[in-house]
Design an enzyme around this catalytic site. Structure first.
Site, PDB file in Angstrom:
ATOM      1  N   ASP A  61       0.741  -0.930  -0.065  1.00  0.00           N
ATOM      2  CA  ASP A  61      -0.142   0.116   0.047  1.00  0.00           C
ATOM      3  C   ASP A  61       0.852   1.301  -0.036  1.00  0.00           C
ATOM      4  O   ASP A  61       1.556   1.483   0.716  1.00  0.00           O
ATOM      5  CB  ASP A  61      -0.661   0.177   1.274  1.00  0.00           C
ATOM      6  CG  ASP A  61      -2.053   0.941   1.295  1.00  0.00           C
ATOM      7  OD1 ASP A  61      -2.648   1.257   0.382  1.00  0.00           O
ATOM      8  OD2 ASP A  61      -1.842   1.611   2.315  1.00  0.00           O
ATOM      9  N   THR A  94      -2.942   6.011  -4.228  1.00  0.00           N
ATOM     10  CA  THR A  94      -1.822   6.715  -3.882  1.00  0.00           C
ATOM     11  C   THR A  94      -0.750   6.691  -4.545  1.00  0.00           C
ATOM     12  O   THR A  94       0.272   7.432  -4.851  1.00  0.00           O
ATOM     13  CB  THR A  94      -1.625   6.428  -2.295  1.00  0.00           C
ATOM     14  OG1 THR A  94      -1.764   4.866  -2.231  1.00  0.00           O
ATOM     15  CG2 THR A  94      -2.946   6.759  -1.342  1.00  0.00           C
ATOM     16  N   THR A  95      -0.349   5.299  -4.929  1.00  0.00           N
ATOM     17  CA  THR A  95       0.890   5.086  -5.555  1.00  0.00           C
ATOM     18  C   THR A  95       0.815   5.678  -7.053  1.00  0.00           C
ATOM     19  O   THR A  95       1.876   6.592  -7.278  1.00  0.00           O
ATOM     20  CB  THR A  95       0.981   3.443  -5.800  1.00  0.00           C
ATOM     21  OG1 THR A  95       0.666   3.055  -4.612  1.00  0.00           O
ATOM     22  CG2 THR A  95       2.433   3.326  -6.246  1.00  0.00           C
ATOM     23  N   ASP A 375      -9.061  -0.083   1.775  1.00  0.00           N
ATOM     24  CA  ASP A 375      -9.116   0.589   0.461  1.00  0.00           C
ATOM     25  C   ASP A 375     -10.402   0.080  -0.507  1.00  0.00           C
ATOM     26  O   ASP A 375     -11.106   1.056  -0.776  1.00  0.00           O
ATOM     27  CB  ASP A 375      -7.983  -0.077  -0.351  1.00  0.00           C
ATOM     28  CG  ASP A 375      -6.706   0.527   0.184  1.00  0.00           C
ATOM     29  OD1 ASP A 375      -6.582   1.458   1.142  1.00  0.00           O
ATOM     30  OD2 ASP A 375      -5.641   0.640  -0.510  1.00  0.00           O
TER      31      ASP A 375
END
Ligand code: ADP
Ligand code: MG
Length: 512
Positions: A61, A94-95, A375
């Site tokens: 994550d 996010t990544t 998530d």
């Protein structure tokens, strides 16, 4: 004329200016992006993070990785902020947001090297962003399958092999509750993630308070009490004068009778499950057991409230307030144990409250499952609320990249070059997905360009076998908000970083 130099900064302050400042900042941003790059997508790798005390987190994550690593560079911290915002706003992506930001800066660095002024670059980026947000509408899908959204979010996490079960639970939990915060998560070791389930209410970590009490009941009626079930505690220490031994006996007998009556009053009101927030006297427990009542003591306030919510029971403070209407009901209750964790399971309450029990063989595994669950539950709720999604697999990024590059060619001058830089940066998502899947990024990007120029706008990377494929056919979808937010924060942050041409750092206090 020779004057004295004027010092406006304290001694020890360091200063970096102009291109040095910019290139250092960009290097920091690229380094952060590099750190999470290999985790992107279903074939992404995990990171093992070890903190000072030796605690280990294994995760895929992006937000968690960036949160845990100790970063001191101010620009790197700004990039990490992107991940936090992304996580707060849309729970996922996010990544991607960090990778795009790093890539935008990298492409803009080349423009700075060509002596294009950062302000011009920023104007171009801003125009580009406006165009992208508008263009995003072309990729909208309104036929929403929450199960597939959940599965896409779970792909590539430790939860991947169990994504059918977890996605099911996820969608169920989101549908059952109004707020994501109302989903209670209980983690238990033992078994496999496939044994995870969604249950109405749980009381965790509690054994029934007497071994002779029943372990399971059908259609139980539940009483909730938040005070001690025992002999009335007097506020002031009272001295009881006893003058002859029969008085002691009478006194004790009276006390015992009181406690028995207390237990019986629950029975009379037809309560057969009693949850007490405080202690229960041994004698009361004994009578409860004799009357077939299952009782738990020292139940937490949160659990009491959750049961009250789910069963319709009222939490009472005094046994005198016990009436049939104060009781709540369930379909079934059962005392079970998972590993060495005793659990009272209550199912089928009249109001749905949702507890999700996540299981797995090790703590690290269960915690990673929980992050994946969070998530997935997040994106499911976002998709449900916004009711607009996009196809994943880098398809939207590839499409947007192509249109922006086209659009930029109509833009005269240097701002157009910044728009092209942004367009190129968007390709980093499909390219990284391909790279992480062990595919040749050049071949994959060519296939993807071909598909998009043929008007196949939902085509993304087929990470299993390579080549471009309609992501709808694979069921890879993500909420529009995830991509929209990622684009916004990546571009805004890049602009913020590019506008800095001076870094003034005060002397670090504890520098060795
Ligand atoms: P992020 O932190 O950005 O959400 P992830 O590691 O979760 O990063 O990867 C998300 C990316 O993986 C998205 O671009 C999504 O479309 C893509 N993706 C998910 N499942 C698949 C799949 N089966 N095939 C191709 N791409 C996928
Ligand atoms: Mg994700």
């Amino acid at each position: 004329m020779q004057g004295q130099p004027v010092f406006i900064m304290q001694q020890g302050t360091t200063q970096e200016q102009g291109k040095t400042a910019q290139s250092n900042n960009i290097a920091a941003a690229k380094a952060v992006a590099q750190a999470v790059r290999t985790t992107l997508g279903p074939m992404g790798m995990d990171k093992m993070l070890v903190d000072e005390s030796g605690d280990v987190i294994i995760t895929n994550d992006g937000a968690t990785i960036l949160e845990e690593i100790d970063i001191s560079h101010p620009t790197a911290k700004m990039i990490i902020q992107i991940a936090k915002t992304q996580e707060q706003e849309c729970y996922d992506g996010t990544t991607s947001a960090v990778i795009v930001a790093g890539e935008v800066l990298k492409k803009c660095e080349a423009l700075i090297d060509q002596n294009i002024h950062p302000t011009t670059i920023c104007r171009g980026l801003r125009k580009g962003l406006v165009y992208l947000i508008k263009k995003l509408e072309d990729y909208e899908i309104h036929d929403i399958d929450l199960d597939k959204i959940a599965k896409t979010a779970l792909t590539g996490k430790s939860a991947d092999s169990f994504k059918d079960v977890i996605a099911d639970i996820c969608v169920g939990a989101v549908m059952n509750t109004e707020n994501l915060e109302d989903i209670r998560i209980t983690k238990a070791l033992g078994g496999s993630a496939a044994d995870s389930e969604i249950i109405v209410v749980f009381i965790i970590d509690k054994e029934r308070s007497h071994p002779a009490m029943p372990t399971s009941l059908r259609k139980p009626l539940v009483a909730l009490i938040d005070s001690t079930l025992g002999v009335k505690q007097t506020e002031i220490d009272a001295n009881i004068q006893i003058t002859d031994p029969t008085q002691i006996e009478a006194f004790l007998a009276k006390e015992e009778a009181e406690l028995q009556a207390m237990a019986e009053s629950f029975h009379k009101n037809k309560a057969n499950v009693v949850l007490c927030q405080r202690e229960i006297d041994d004698l009361v427990k004994y009578h409860f057991a004799k009357l077939g009542i299952l009782a738990l003591e020292k139940v937490t306030k949160t659990d009491m409230e959750a049961v009250a919510m789910a069963s319709g029971a009222t939490i009472i403070n005094n046994v005198k307030d016990l009436t049939g209407t104060a009781l709540g009901s369930f379909d079934h209750t059962e005392q079970i144990s998972l590993g060495d964790l005793p659990i009272l399971k209550l199912t089928g309450g009249k109001n749905e409250a949702t507890t999700v029990l996540l299981r797995g063989p090790t703590t690290h595994f269960v915690e990673e499952i929980e992050r994946a669950f969070d998530d997935a539950a997040g994106v499911v709720s976002v998709a449900q609320r916004d009711s607009v999604i996009l196809a994943g697999g880098g398809s939207t990024y590839a499409g947007l990249s192509g249109s922006l590059a086209n659009h930029a060619s109509q833009e005269a001058g240097r701002q157009g070059m910044a728009m092209v830089a942004l367009a190129d940066a968007l390709e980093s998502i499909p390219r990284t997905l391909a790279e992480n899947a062990g595919l040749d990024p050049v071949d994959e990007m060519m296939a993807l360009h071909k598909a998009h120029s043929d008007g196949k706008k939902y085509h993304g990377i087929n990470i299993e076998v390579g080549g471009a494929i309609d992501m709808r056919s694979l069921g890879v979808f993500e909420p529009k908000r995830v991509v929209e937010q990622a684009l916004k924060s990546a571009v805004e942050t890049a602009i913020m970083v590019l506008r800095i041409d001076d870094i003034i750092s005060s002397k670090q206090k504890n520098q060795g």
